[in-house]
Design a protein around this motif. Structure first.
Motif, PDB file in Angstrom:
ATOM      1  N   GLY A  92      -6.902  -7.860   0.716  1.00 13.54           N
ATOM      2  CA  GLY A  92      -8.332  -8.099   0.898  1.00 13.54           C
ATOM      3  C   GLY A  92      -8.591  -9.301   1.783  1.00 13.54           C
ATOM      4  N   GLY A  93      -9.815  -9.372   2.276  1.00 10.85           N
ATOM      5  CA  GLY A  93     -10.173 -10.358   3.294  1.00 10.85           C
ATOM      6  C   GLY A  93     -10.333 -11.776   2.781  1.00 10.85           C
ATOM      7  N   PRO A 166      -9.334 -10.392   7.793  1.00  9.62           N
ATOM      8  CA  PRO A 166     -10.639 -11.011   8.067  1.00  9.62           C
ATOM      9  C   PRO A 166     -11.763 -10.473   7.170  1.00  9.62           C
ATOM     10  N   ASP A 167     -12.759 -11.303   6.959  1.00  8.57           N
ATOM     11  CA  ASP A 167     -14.009 -10.911   6.294  1.00  8.57           C
ATOM     12  C   ASP A 167     -15.100 -11.770   6.953  1.00  8.57           C
ATOM     13  N   THR A 199      -3.231  -9.008   7.980  1.00  9.64           N
ATOM     14  CA  THR A 199      -3.609  -7.945   8.914  1.00  9.64           C
ATOM     15  C   THR A 199      -4.911  -8.347   9.605  1.00  9.64           C
ATOM     16  N   ARG A 211      -8.089  -2.051  14.807  1.00  9.52           N
ATOM     17  CA  ARG A 211      -8.501  -2.746  13.582  1.00  9.52           C
ATOM     18  C   ARG A 211      -9.830  -3.481  13.763  1.00  9.52           C
ATOM     19  N   ASN A 367     -17.285   1.341   3.719  1.00 12.73           N
ATOM     20  CA  ASN A 367     -16.668   0.310   4.569  1.00 12.73           C
ATOM     21  C   ASN A 367     -15.145   0.247   4.406  1.00 12.73           C
ATOM     22  N   SER A 374      -6.082  -1.710   8.221  1.00  8.18           N
ATOM     23  CA  SER A 374      -5.198  -2.841   7.875  1.00  8.18           C
ATOM     24  C   SER A 374      -3.885  -2.309   7.311  1.00  8.18           C
TER      25      SER A 374
HETATM   26  O1  LIG Z   1      -8.600  -5.275   5.821  1.00 10.41           O
HETATM   27  C1  LIG Z   1      -8.451  -5.769   4.724  1.00 10.41           C
HETATM   28  O2  LIG Z   1      -7.388  -5.913   4.178  1.00 10.41           O
HETATM   29  C2  LIG Z   1      -9.623  -6.296   3.946  1.00 10.41           C
HETATM   30  C3  LIG Z   1     -10.944  -5.694   4.206  1.00 10.41           C
HETATM   31  C4  LIG Z   1     -11.936  -6.271   3.261  1.00 10.41           C
HETATM   32  O3  LIG Z   1     -11.925  -7.438   2.949  1.00 10.41           O
HETATM   33  C5  LIG Z   1     -12.923  -5.389   2.660  1.00 10.41           C
HETATM   34  O4  LIG Z   1     -12.777  -4.170   2.742  1.00 10.41           O
HETATM   35  O5  LIG Z   1     -13.883  -5.896   2.056  1.00 10.41           O
END
Ligand SMILES: O=C(O)CCC(=O)C(=O)O
Ligand SMILES: NC(=O)C1=CN([C@@H]2O[C@H](COP(=O)(O)OP(=O)(O)OC[C@H]3O[C@@H](n4cnc5c(N)ncnc54)[C@H](O)[C@@H]3O)[C@@H](O)[C@H]2O)C=CC1
Length: 441
Positions: A92-93, A166-167, A199, A211, A367, A374
């Motif tokens: 996760g981001g 990233p987020d 990633t 990406r 989303n 990733s």
């Molecule tokens: O690409 C990722 O690993 C994270 C994406 C992310 O943070 C999300 O889907 O909210």
């Protein structure tokens, strides 16, 4: 380094002191738990699994010092929450925002568990963040903050442990600094090249093609499925987009290629309206240079209230959580809310939208293109491969279509909302894995 870490590991090791976080007005984690409860009822989830999933496995809080450009030392608060790793490494981001709190990061980490399970990825859920406004620091300061944070995270992350991305407020460049910091600290101990520790990296240092636009691209694949089901023509459709960063701008741009036009946009600086439609390429370039839509020529300034009343076909929330409450849900004059952001609709807002017959493509589905690509990046890093953009897009399209259809089918069978159905599909996968393991013999 003068770092303080609080690491709690559910069921073992240390239990942290009671949270010192200020009570957050919008209890995002409670909201996400509410959806978990609802979906658990729908699929008759065994109680012990709900108990395990009701809190993250680890909550890491780090206070770390950074030297600012004026020579002063400022202390930053960073978080990494590792919710669940049953299906694979936490994923996760990392968010940089002045509003980041432990409650938000817990909610977002849990949502990553559902998202990865829904997409059938061999990954678990995690999320991180640092509480500061990235628009108020210099580029050099941003780099030092990132490097200090990832140095402090140390071996809590790793390519087979926990893989950030990233987020809000972070980008490919931040991931390059993060990877470099990891490789020069933890990675160097094992003398290994470990590109897969993060990633969303620049393509030049191990990132994958596709990406950067992946979350917007995945959202568009989802919207196309919705449009096909409804016999709705995207050519000539109108959009309003809140948040014109990575997700908002790529969604607007990709939909423009299908003939849809963005007639209103908004970000943290304000809202703009242009009934003729904005040029998403120009607006994206402008935002990349200026960090916001403020000062962009060619649109009329409108208030946030006016933005939510604009008649359009689709609303793309692509900013933060809790943006569509009761007032916004009553005001929205659209056919579809396609959630690019995580948690943009409050439960009360969602109820009103549903009652008004407005469709919602829920975040964990809509989303999920970002984390899916990733995963493709991580696989390429592991195999030392480079996939073409066509290969990435083709796989993503199939993955989004499969997930969309699965969610629609469960929503139909169980007569529940798309959001609850998306959680239900994810929970079924998680429950199957726990069931096979017989974890409480
Ligand atoms: O690409 C990722 O690993 C994270 C994406 C992310 O943070 C999300 O889907 O909210
Ligand atoms: N980047 C990714 O791959 C993914 C992002 N998301 C979610 O999408 C959303 C947007 O993320 P990104 O585009 O990556 O972030 P970003 O940092 O690139 O863009 C965020 C946008 O939100 C705007 N914004 C911030 N506060 C606002 C406010 N109070 N009112 C209106 N606009 C505001 C910013 O001005 C900016 O335009 C977040 O909820 C994130 O968690 C979800 C899946 C993947």
């Amino acid at each position: 380094m003068d770092n303080q870490q609080t690491v709690s590991t559910a069921g073992s090791v240390s239990v942290p002191p009671a949270s010192v976080e200020k009570h957050h007005k919008y209890e995002f984690f409670k909201v996400v738990q509410g959806y978990l409860d609802e979906a658990a009822r729908v699929i008759d989830l065994p109680e012990y699994i709900k108990t395990i999933l009701s809190q993250p496995k680890n909550e890491i809080i780090i206070n770390f010092p950074v030297k600012m450009d004026d020579g002063s030392i400022r202390l930053f608060k960073g978080y990494r929450v590792q919710h669940n790793n049953l299906l694979g490494p936490y994923k996760g981001g990392i968010r940089y925002h002045e509003g980041v709190s432990l409650d938000d990061v817990k909610a977002l980490a849990a949502m990553m568990t559902w998202k990865c399970a829904l997409m059938n990825l061999p990954l678990g859920g995690g999320k991180g963040g640092v509480k500061f406004d990235p628009n108020k620091v210099s580029r050099d300061e941003l780099q030092r903050i990132t490097r200090r944070f990832f140095h402090a995270l140390g071996s809590n992350i790793g390519p087979d442990t926990d893989i950030p991305a990233p987020d809000v407020g972070t980008d490919a460049k931040a991931m390059a600094w993060a990877m470099d910091t990891y490789m020069n600290t933890v990675g160097s101990l094992f003398r290994q090249s470990v590109k897969g520790v993060v990633t969303g990296k620049p393509v030049a240092c191990g990132g994958t093609l596709g990406r950067e636009k992946a979350t917007g691209q995945g959202l568009v694949y989802c919207i196309q499925e919705w449009a096909e089901e409804r016999d709705f023509q995207l050519g000539g459709a109108t959009l309003i987009v809140q948040g014109f960063g990575n997700v908002g701008s790529f969604t607007s741009l990709i939909l423009s290629r299908l003939g849809a036009s963005t007639i209103a946009v908004g970000d943290h600086t304000g809202y703009l309206y242009n009934p003729e439609g904005f040029n998403p390429h120009k607006l994206q370039d402008y935002v990349k240079k200026n960090r916001s839509i403020a000062g962009y020529p060619g649109g009329k300034h409108i208030s946030r209230e006016e933005f939510f009343k604009i008649k359009a076909d689709i609303f793309i929330p692509a900013a933060l959580e809790n943006q569509v409450g009761i007032d916004e849900a009553k005001a929205l004059n659209v056919k579809l809310v396609a959630e690019g952001a995580n948690g943009p609709c409050s439960p009360e807002g969602e109820r009103i939208l549903i009652d008004r017959g407005i469709d919602i493509l829920p975040d964990v589905l809509a989303n999920a293109g970002g984390v899916t690509v990733s995963y493709y990046e991580w696989v390429q890093n592991k195999r030392s491969e480079h996939w073409t953009l066509e290969e990435v897009d083709e796989r993503l399209e199939k993955a989004m279509q499969r997930a969309y259809r699965e969610v629609v089918e469960v929503a139909r069978q169980k007569k529940c909302s798309m959001r609850v159905a998306a959680y239900a599909v994810a929970l079924q996968r998680i429950a199957a894995a726990y069931g096979e393991r017989d974890i409480f013999p």
